[in-house]
Enzyme design. Structure first.
Site, PDB file in Angstrom:
ATOM      1  N   ASP A 134      44.763  39.599  41.377  1.00  0.00           N
ATOM      2  CA  ASP A 134      43.721  38.842  42.192  1.00  0.00           C
ATOM      3  C   ASP A 134      43.025  37.525  41.893  1.00  0.00           C
ATOM      4  O   ASP A 134      42.000  37.342  42.453  1.00  0.00           O
ATOM      5  CB  ASP A 134      42.834  40.065  42.826  1.00  0.00           C
ATOM      6  CG  ASP A 134      41.673  40.241  41.853  1.00  0.00           C
ATOM      7  OD1 ASP A 134      41.251  39.656  40.814  1.00  0.00           O
ATOM      8  OD2 ASP A 134      40.702  41.362  42.250  1.00  0.00           O
ATOM      9  N   CYS A 194      32.672  53.264  57.734  1.00  0.00           N
ATOM     10  CA  CYS A 194      32.578  51.870  56.797  1.00  0.00           C
ATOM     11  C   CYS A 194      31.690  50.615  57.640  1.00  0.00           C
ATOM     12  O   CYS A 194      30.914  50.232  56.981  1.00  0.00           O
ATOM     13  CB  CYS A 194      33.775  51.512  56.628  1.00  0.00           C
ATOM     14  SG  CYS A 194      34.875  50.885  58.020  1.00  0.00           S
ATOM     15  N   CYS A 198      27.037  49.589  56.452  1.00  0.00           N
ATOM     16  CA  CYS A 198      26.831  48.342  55.904  1.00  0.00           C
ATOM     17  C   CYS A 198      25.298  48.040  56.163  1.00  0.00           C
ATOM     18  O   CYS A 198      24.861  47.700  57.147  1.00  0.00           O
ATOM     19  CB  CYS A 198      27.817  47.408  56.517  1.00  0.00           C
ATOM     20  SG  CYS A 198      27.395  45.658  55.640  1.00  0.00           S
TER      21      CYS A 198
END
Length: 349
Positions: A134, A194, A198
């Site tokens: 990454d 999810c 937030c």
């Protein structure tokens, strides 16, 4: 060696090296990525992450990154925590560090494992390889789905029926032609956990992220002062955010992290904000030696800690913040002033 036998032995080698899962796709297996990346960039949702623009061609087309590559081996490395990180948010005089950053830098650990598997493949198949963790322009999550490791959930992270979503990704590009695995399909269904958890509403829609609102982006990538309207929403998160990962119901299948270096250091398991705020540059570098947190530098880190102090509601921390009002870094000074004002009730934001 027959391709099927090579693939089977490759999976065994990956497991022996410490990976939780290994799957295969081809470099051209993610044709949807360029369009999605272009839309993300054109909307400005990448914020200050200009490196996403700089290498957009490679990031959008893995085949362009290394035209000789025939196969991409995607590997998953579990780092599942042994507790619910959402519980740490209740201790407001303590800082919350994202689970992945509470010990050694995963880049170093995963890359060593990748190199071990890659060396084995070179010896067995007389091929060329390149390994990525990454830091290169590789669309790991899209490739992970194409290879069958999991699917990109509504929070845009990769999740798996076998691993939950607590895992890192690594990639080995190779000139060896290996049989691809079947891509994974979406299993999120009607779940919105999810999205709903937030704190900053960083998801404009399911499967879309506006990084400019994401707490992980704000505490790690964003340079300078954070918008005052967003500061209260950071809570006591001082490096990253795990909320959308922590609530995923697929985590009931998550594998326990196999490497002890992913277990939280005692001094990074809800560390006192007062101690962290007073770190100077030398102390910061020593404290976070070998940690991914070191990358953001002392000033940005202390900025985050001061926002957390301002959000703590603890008047005892006011003196700590006051000591940093004269800090030579203007962003730290601004954060200290904001924290003092908030704790004294002179700031409503």
């Amino acid at each position: 060696m027959a391709l099927g036998d090579l693939k089977s032995r490759l999976a065994e080698e990956a497991t022996d090296a410490g990976f939780a899962m290994a799957r295969i796709c081809t470099p051209d297996s993610v044709p949807e990525v360029p369009g999605r990346l272009t839309a993300f960039l054109e909307a400005g949702r990448h914020g200050q992450m200009t490196w996403l623009e700089d290498r957009a061609t490679w990031r959008g087309d893995p085949a362009a990154l290394w035209p000789d590559a025939q196969s991409v081996i995607m590997l998953a490395e579990a780092y599942t925590p042994d507790h619910d990180p959402l519980e740490d948010l209740k201790r407001q005089d303590r800082g919350v560090v994202s689970v992945y950053a509470r010990n050694k830098d995963y880049h170093d650990i995963v890359k060593k494992r990748l190199k071990r598997v890659a060396r084995w493949l070179v010896a067995e198949a007389a091929c060329e390889v390149k390994v990525f963790v990454d830091t290169a322009p590789v669309p790991e999550k899209a490739l992970g789905q194409a290879a069958g490791l999991g699917w990109q959930g509504k929070h845009t992270n990769l999740l798996s029926r076998d691993l939950g979503n607590w895992f890192f990704l690594g990639a080995i590009f190779t000139t060896a032609k290996l049989q691809p695995d079947e891509p994974e399909v979406d299993h999120c269904g009607s779940c919105r956990r999810c999205l709903d958890i937030c704190p900053t509403d960083a998801f404009p829609a399911p499967y879309q992220l506006d990084a400019r609102l994401c707490i992980s982006y704000l505490t790690i990538e964003h340079k300078g002062p954070v918008d005052e309207a967003l500061r209260p929403k950071l809570g006591n998160r001082i490096y990253g955010c795990d909320d959308c990962l922590a609530v995923c119901p697929w985590n009931k299948f998550a594998n326990t992290a196999r490497d002890y270096r992913y277990a939280a250091r005692d001094d990074l398991n809800a560390p006192p904000l007062a101690d962290l705020a007073m770190l100077d540059e030398t102390q910061f570098r020593a404290f976070f030696s070998g940690s991914p947190i070191k990358r953001i530098g002392r000033d940005r880190f202390v900025r985050n800690v001061l926002y957390a102090i301002g959000n703590s509601g603890d008047p005892a921390l006011c003196d700590t913040a006051r000591q940093l009002i004269a800090d030579p870094d203007p962003t730290v000074s601004d954060a200290a002033l904001w924290a003092v004002g908030r704790l004294q009730g002179t700031s409503s934001k």
